[in-house]
Design a protein around this motif. Structure first.
Motif, PDB file in Angstrom:
ATOM      1  N   PRO A 171       2.223 -11.839   5.361  1.00  0.00           N
ATOM      2  CA  PRO A 171       0.787 -11.738   5.088  1.00  0.00           C
ATOM      3  C   PRO A 171       0.139 -10.669   5.955  1.00  0.00           C
ATOM      4  N   VAL A 172      -0.822  -9.979   5.394  1.00  0.00           N
ATOM      5  CA  VAL A 172      -1.610  -8.984   6.131  1.00  0.00           C
ATOM      6  C   VAL A 172      -3.065  -9.370   6.001  1.00  0.00           C
ATOM      7  N   PRO A 173      -3.763  -9.556   7.141  1.00  0.00           N
ATOM      8  CA  PRO A 173      -3.332  -9.354   8.527  1.00  0.00           C
ATOM      9  C   PRO A 173      -2.228 -10.329   8.926  1.00  0.00           C
ATOM     10  N   GLN A 174      -1.363  -9.861   9.853  1.00  0.00           N
ATOM     11  CA  GLN A 174      -0.210 -10.657  10.249  1.00  0.00           C
ATOM     12  C   GLN A 174      -0.045 -10.620  11.767  1.00  0.00           C
ATOM     13  N   TYR A 175       0.689 -11.616  12.268  1.00  0.00           N
ATOM     14  CA  TYR A 175       1.038 -11.643  13.683  1.00  0.00           C
ATOM     15  C   TYR A 175       2.120 -10.596  13.914  1.00  0.00           C
ATOM     16  N   TYR A 193      -1.559  -8.920   0.864  1.00  0.00           N
ATOM     17  CA  TYR A 193      -2.867  -8.954   1.522  1.00  0.00           C
ATOM     18  C   TYR A 193      -3.607 -10.264   1.244  1.00  0.00           C
ATOM     19  N   LEU A 194      -4.132 -10.862   2.319  1.00  0.00           N
ATOM     20  CA  LEU A 194      -5.019 -12.010   2.185  1.00  0.00           C
ATOM     21  C   LEU A 194      -6.408 -11.524   1.811  1.00  0.00           C
ATOM     22  N   GLU A 195      -7.150 -12.348   1.079  1.00  0.00           N
ATOM     23  CA  GLU A 195      -8.445 -11.944   0.545  1.00  0.00           C
ATOM     24  C   GLU A 195      -9.575 -12.409   1.460  1.00  0.00           C
ATOM     25  N   GLU A 196     -10.132 -11.462   2.194  1.00  0.00           N
ATOM     26  CA  GLU A 196     -11.195 -11.792   3.150  1.00  0.00           C
ATOM     27  C   GLU A 196     -12.414 -12.379   2.455  1.00  0.00           C
ATOM     28  N   GLU A 197     -12.734 -11.852   1.258  1.00  0.00           N
ATOM     29  CA  GLU A 197     -13.907 -12.339   0.521  1.00  0.00           C
ATOM     30  C   GLU A 197     -13.748 -13.798   0.107  1.00  0.00           C
ATOM     31  N   ASN A 199     -12.388 -16.173   2.033  1.00  0.00           N
ATOM     32  CA  ASN A 199     -12.065 -16.850   3.299  1.00  0.00           C
ATOM     33  C   ASN A 199     -10.586 -16.702   3.637  1.00  0.00           C
ATOM     34  N   TRP A 200     -10.106 -15.479   3.499  1.00  0.00           N
ATOM     35  CA  TRP A 200      -8.714 -15.133   3.765  1.00  0.00           C
ATOM     36  C   TRP A 200      -7.760 -15.956   2.889  1.00  0.00           C
ATOM     37  N   GLY A 201      -8.154 -16.118   1.632  1.00  0.00           N
ATOM     38  CA  GLY A 201      -7.338 -16.882   0.703  1.00  0.00           C
ATOM     39  C   GLY A 201      -6.106 -16.120   0.258  1.00  0.00           C
ATOM     40  N   LEU A 202      -5.200 -16.863  -0.370  1.00  0.00           N
ATOM     41  CA  LEU A 202      -3.924 -16.325  -0.821  1.00  0.00           C
ATOM     42  C   LEU A 202      -3.908 -16.312  -2.340  1.00  0.00           C
ATOM     43  N   ASP A 203      -3.591 -15.157  -2.908  1.00  0.00           N
ATOM     44  CA  ASP A 203      -3.512 -14.996  -4.357  1.00  0.00           C
ATOM     45  C   ASP A 203      -2.061 -14.758  -4.745  1.00  0.00           C
ATOM     46  N   ILE A 204      -1.469 -15.714  -5.447  1.00  0.00           N
ATOM     47  CA  ILE A 204      -0.054 -15.610  -5.786  1.00  0.00           C
ATOM     48  C   ILE A 204       0.231 -14.391  -6.656  1.00  0.00           C
ATOM     49  N   ASN A 205      -0.751 -13.948  -7.430  1.00  0.00           N
ATOM     50  CA  ASN A 205      -0.548 -12.759  -8.266  1.00  0.00           C
ATOM     51  C   ASN A 205      -0.370 -11.514  -7.414  1.00  0.00           C
ATOM     52  N   HIS A 206      -1.080 -11.461  -6.288  1.00  0.00           N
ATOM     53  CA  HIS A 206      -0.911 -10.321  -5.386  1.00  0.00           C
ATOM     54  C   HIS A 206       0.490 -10.322  -4.771  1.00  0.00           C
ATOM     55  N   ILE A 207       1.013 -11.504  -4.492  1.00  0.00           N
ATOM     56  CA  ILE A 207       2.368 -11.577  -3.959  1.00  0.00           C
ATOM     57  C   ILE A 207       3.369 -11.096  -5.006  1.00  0.00           C
ATOM     58  N   ARG A 208       3.162 -11.479  -6.268  1.00  0.00           N
ATOM     59  CA  ARG A 208       4.043 -11.020  -7.347  1.00  0.00           C
ATOM     60  C   ARG A 208       3.998  -9.493  -7.462  1.00  0.00           C
ATOM     61  N   GLN A 209       2.808  -8.933  -7.325  1.00  0.00           N
ATOM     62  CA  GLN A 209       2.676  -7.484  -7.393  1.00  0.00           C
ATOM     63  C   GLN A 209       3.402  -6.805  -6.234  1.00  0.00           C
ATOM     64  N   SER A 210       3.331  -7.430  -5.054  1.00  0.00           N
ATOM     65  CA  SER A 210       4.028  -6.868  -3.896  1.00  0.00           C
ATOM     66  C   SER A 210       5.531  -6.885  -4.104  1.00  0.00           C
ATOM     67  N   VAL A 211       6.048  -7.960  -4.698  1.00  0.00           N
ATOM     68  CA  VAL A 211       7.476  -8.041  -4.971  1.00  0.00           C
ATOM     69  C   VAL A 211       7.886  -6.989  -5.994  1.00  0.00           C
ATOM     70  N   ALA A 212       7.092  -6.844  -7.032  1.00  0.00           N
ATOM     71  CA  ALA A 212       7.411  -5.855  -8.066  1.00  0.00           C
ATOM     72  C   ALA A 212       7.427  -4.445  -7.489  1.00  0.00           C
ATOM     73  N   ALA A 213       6.450  -4.147  -6.633  1.00  0.00           N
ATOM     74  CA  ALA A 213       6.384  -2.815  -6.019  1.00  0.00           C
ATOM     75  C   ALA A 213       7.583  -2.575  -5.112  1.00  0.00           C
ATOM     76  N   ALA A 214       8.001  -3.624  -4.383  1.00  0.00           N
ATOM     77  CA  ALA A 214       9.166  -3.481  -3.513  1.00  0.00           C
ATOM     78  C   ALA A 214      10.434  -3.262  -4.329  1.00  0.00           C
ATOM     79  N   GLN A 215      10.562  -3.987  -5.424  1.00  0.00           N
ATOM     80  CA  GLN A 215      11.749  -3.841  -6.259  1.00  0.00           C
ATOM     81  C   GLN A 215      11.838  -2.447  -6.864  1.00  0.00           C
ATOM     82  N   MET A 216      10.703  -1.863  -7.174  1.00  0.00           N
ATOM     83  CA  MET A 216      10.691  -0.485  -7.695  1.00  0.00           C
ATOM     84  C   MET A 216      11.252   0.498  -6.667  1.00  0.00           C
TER      85      MET A 216
END
Length: 491
Positions: A171-175, A193-197, A199-216
């Motif tokens: 997660p970003v921001p991250q330790y 990326y966590l969504e500051e707007e 309350n730093w929530g987590l969107d599983i679709n953003h994680i899927r996009q991150s995985v897809a971008a990494a696989q590319m």
């Protein structure tokens, strides 16, 4: 810290880090499925190549626990005090009993090596704690102690990462422990990326996009890190969040690494802490038996706050027995987690109970600490939100506040001229003007063009109003100096 809590830490010690693994899976993957990242055949080959004589296990039995305190550590460090006829005048009876208990678990006092996984009796106490917390039995044989949660994280990442093509979702921001360790072991950090707007929530679709971008890019994503409650963002994951994440890990065949070191630090009632392990086992097969999970906890946080003691544990769920053996082999290279610290961990997971001599004082002081931290979180959040061009989500958990600082263009230009990142420039000006030391948000990762700082909510409660007044005065003067106009909108 109050007297009783202080009394738990009379002597400086380090806690071993407990590796807890619950529910060993089969030796490999189900037929027709790709090997999981922590199946034996998928491990870092460097881990398998480690040549080290596996040390024999300790078969010491745990006796009944009674009480805890720093006085326990003092007695364990100086066991001759137990033979003094006046010991009962200096130490409560429950502390004396507990010290004798822990000394009975060692092979030669606190100066002797323990099992490389930690003392069996303390592993049993941790398993009982986890069982009470989650409502599911846990196996002490799948719990390891190490010198701090960080060491456990490093050990597991070293086991997972094979080369630069192995990616770890963080997660970003991250330790920064995660980014530094992934770099050290030659892997690739895959940010989500966590969504500051929100309350730093987590969107599983953003994680899927991150995985897809990494696989590319040819990256094989092998693990997903969650920090719950968040560091530096202070958010708490909901049960729905955890279910989504576990389903995602099942679908993508990746390991979940659950950093849960702030689980005692909760400052609201809407989202209490729930462990990833509990939700995993609640979900039932096939997810509960297939998703590989490693969870981390420590004595550094909560109302203990003994970060210098370096104690914690990690717990593994659904890892094959051969993988557990490899992890044990690597743990054996360090011989043993420090023994005094292991005792701290036992004290944390098995605190005084109703009826114990120390219980009333312990309960009053631990509750007072957590209630004070909750008030401090409100003071700091309200203080930041009263400042010009500053917006801050409430600290739901953990120990930090992470406000966004909306820096004017002139300030950003001044930072560039000084050769500094804009948030570093702001934080340097802040410490020079006020003595308030913070960490720039760029140290944790943040979206492009957005700036933050991290500060703790740990200053003494009575000092917090003055600290926030000092910050507000500095910030107002800073904005006045660098703004051509007022009224930046907030997010």
């Amino acid at each position: 810290m109050a007297y009783l809590i202080k009394s738990f830490f009379v002597l400086g010690v380090r806690v071993g880090f407990f590796d807890w693994i619950s529910g060993i899976g089969g030796e490999g993957s189900p037929s027709g499925m790709a090997p999981k990242p922590l199946d034996y055949e998928s491990l870092n080959e460097n881990v398998k190549k480690v040549a080290y004589a596996v040390r024999g296990e300790l078969y010491l039995r745990a006796s009944e626990l009674q009480k805890e305190g720093k006085k326990v550590i003092a007695l364990c460090q100086a066991p001759f005090l137990l033979d003094d006829p006046n010991v009962g005048l200096l130490f409560p009876a429950d502390a004396i009993d507990r010290a004798k208990h822990y000394l009975s678990l060692t092979s030669g006092g606190l100066g002797a090596y323990s099992d490389s996984r930690g003392l069996p009796g303390i592993r049993k106490e941790i398993a009982e704690f986890i069982g009470r917390r989650d409502g599911y039995h846990s196996d002490p044989e799948l719990i390891y102690l190490t010198d701090g949660a960080s060491k456990g994280v490093m050990q597991i990442l070293n086991t997972i990462i094979r080369n630069e093509n192995d990616g770890i979702l963080v997660p970003v921001p991250q330790y920064p422990l995660y980014s530094a360790t992934i770099s050290l072991y030659g892997g690739s950090l895959v940010p989500y990326y966590l969504e500051e707007e929100a309350n730093w929530g987590l969107d599983i679709n953003h994680i899927r996009q991150s995985v897809a971008a990494a696989q590319m890019k040819g990256i094989c994503v092998r693990a997903l890190v969650i920090i719950n409650p968040g560091n530096p963002t202070g958010q708490c994951l909901s049960e729905a969040n955890l279910r989504e994440l576990l389903k995602f890990c099942f679908q993508e065949n990746i390991v979940l690494l659950a950093d849960e070191v702030y689980q005692q630090n909760i400052y609201q009632d809407e989202r209490p802490f729930i462990s990833a392990r509990k939700i995993l086992l609640d979900m039932g097969p096939p997810i509960s038996t297939e998703v590989q999970l490693v969870s981390f906890h420590t004595v550094s946080k909560g109302y203990w706050g003994e970060c210098g003691q370096r104690g914690g544990y990690f717990e593994m769920t659904n890892l094959p027995a051969k993988t557990v053996d490899e992890i044990y082999k690597v743990a054996s290279v360090s011989l043993s987690p420090n023994v005094p610290g292991q005792i701290f961990l036992g004290l944390m997971v098995n605190p005084p109970k109703p009826g114990d001599i120390s219980y009333l004082k312990f309960a009053a002081e631990s509750n007072a600490i957590l209630e004070s931290l909750k008030r401090r979180a409100h003071i700091m959040t309200d203080g930041f939100n009263s400042c010009r061009n500053v917006v801050c989500n409430f600290t739901e958990g953990a120990m930090y506040s992470f406000p966004q600082i909306r820096l004017p263009p002139k300030a950003i230009e001044a930072a560039k001229r000084a050769g500094k990142a804009p948030d570093v420039f702001y934080c340097l000006k802040l410490v020079e003007a006020t003595g308030i030391s913070t960490v720039p948000g760029s140290g944790f990762g943040q979206k492009e063009g957005v700036f933050h700082l991290r500060t703790t909510i740990l200053p003494a409660e009575e000092e917090m109003p003055a600290i926030m007044d000092s910050f507000k005065k500095f910030n107002d003067e800073f904005m006045e100096q660098y703004e051509d106009y007022r009224g930046y909108s907030r997010m």
